[in-house]
Design a protein around this motif. Structure first.
Motif: not given
Length: 393
Positions: A368-375
């Motif tokens: 799983d990955f930190d969704e703060d990487a999306l923006p």
């Protein structure tokens, strides 16, 4: 560091978690593609779908003459049973977004929204081709998209793609000049001997013994045939033969992979391997069926395009955001096919966050990955587009 629009993050997280719950394997991405197409059409895009079976593209034209930049996202998942327990866990048994493609697709969908709502901010001229690709995971989806003619049909000048990367901390961007990821080749060696009783080996040609010598000999391809300064991996991943304790079988099969960086080694290994295994087998009186399959080429960034990513990343995240640590890898990526056709750059968006527990490697059943990487990914890619188009002639 620039401020990212909060509504886009919420939008991307919503998309990503939807995709994550309903993962689809290579060339099965029908529901994913349908979801993406509906989104694009709701924004007013003309969508060309059914490319490479489940792929689709949509073109944004600023109306001002300039270059055309292709931005790709991969859509497929992996045949892995997810062992996480979060609320958006995969609902499709044995299938999982264990590499982050759900994030890439969500970023490109948000980019399409940004193109329609604030295009003047980052598309000063030229055109942007949004490319949603199937079958990155061993299906050569990029090759099939290219074979469909999209690069020529849409007059693409350059190509870019990002990948969330759990080997780099959140807030960092990994980019290198030249080769970033290795080729992915697959080999299968079938050894044909002579079967017989395990107690009377003198009347047989034992394919297990031959195979054992071949496994050892294959290691010399790297140690004695390749320049020590050239990255190369030869791995035998499976060795199958026989099913009885007292029988020497007729055949044995070795199945493995080769990873290379340079063109010279990429061309050397198959010929040298075939010659080597045939000669080893002949020495024992056995024969060989040899299969060698090219899956992905080396992923090679154009230096000028990599510099554009560096400038864009620093504009968004600050001067110290760039890293080459844990960026080069012997893993493979089929975006390499695009980079063989057009200058471009493939880069990593850091998504590791130990404090939140996002530490597991790609292709892990706990990934799983930190969704703060999306923006961050969205903002960096927007800046890449702007930087490229402003500086292109």
């Amino acid at each position: 560091m620039k401020v990212y629009p909060s509504h886009r993050k919420e939008e991307m997280v919503r998309y990503r978690r939807t995709f994550h719950q309903f993962p689809e394997l290579k060339y099965e991405e029908r529901e994913t593609a349908s979801f993406v197409k509906a989104h694009l059409e709701s924004l007013g895009f003309q969508v060309e779908s059914g490319i490479a079976e489940t792929g689709l593209v949509a073109l944004f034209d600023s109306g001002i003459p300039g270059k055309t930049i292709l931005v790709r996202a991969d859509m497929d998942a992996l045949p892995i049973h997810e062992e996480n327990n979060h609320e958006y866990k995969s609902k499709n048994p044995g299938k999982m977004h264990a590499c982050g493609h759900d994030g890439h697709t969500s970023i490109l969908m948000a980019l399409s929204s940004e193109l329609k709502s604030s295009f003047s901010e980052f598309v000063p001229k030229g055109r942007v081709l949004l490319c949603f690709q199937p079958a990155e995971e061993g299906g050569s989806g990029a090759d099939k998209m290219i074979a469909s003619g999209i690069l020529d049909r849409y007059k693409v000048d350059s190509v870019f793609a990002l990948h969330v990367w759990n080997h780099i901390d959140l807030g960092k961007v990994g980019v290198v000049n030249g080769t970033m990821m290795a080729s992915v080749d697959e080999f299968k060696i079938t050894i044909k001997g002579t079967s017989g009783h395990g107690a009377i080996p003198q009347h047989t040609v034992d394919p297990i013994v031959v195979g054992s010598h071949i496994v050892t000999a294959l290691q010399t391809l790297v140690s004695r045939n390749v320049d020590p300064l050239e990255p190369c991996v030869v791995t035998v991943g499976s060795f199958h033969s026989g099913n009885a304790f007292n029988v020497i079988p007729e055949t044995a099969t070795l199945h493995g992979t080769v990873r290379t960086y340079s063109k010279s080694v990429y061309e050397l290994i198959p010929k040298r391997m075939e010659s080597l295994v045939n000669q080893v087998a002949a020495g024992f009186g056995a024969s060989i069926d040899f299969e060698y399959n090219r899956i992905d080429k080396p992923t090679i960034n154009d230096q000028a395009m990599a510099d554009i990513v560096r400038v864009a990343a620093k504009n968004i995240l600050g001067e110290d955001c760039l890293t080459e640590e844990n960026t080069r890898t012997m893993g493979g990526e089929d975006f390499s096919a695009f980079l063989m056709e057009r200058p471009g750059c493939y880069f990593f968006i850091g998504s590791r966050n130990e404090a939140k527990g996002f530490i597991h490697s790609h292709h892990s059943s706990f990934f799983d990955f930190d969704e703060d990487a999306l923006p961050i990914g969205l903002s960096v890619m927007k800046e890449v587009i702007k930087t490229y188009l402003l500086n292109s002639i």
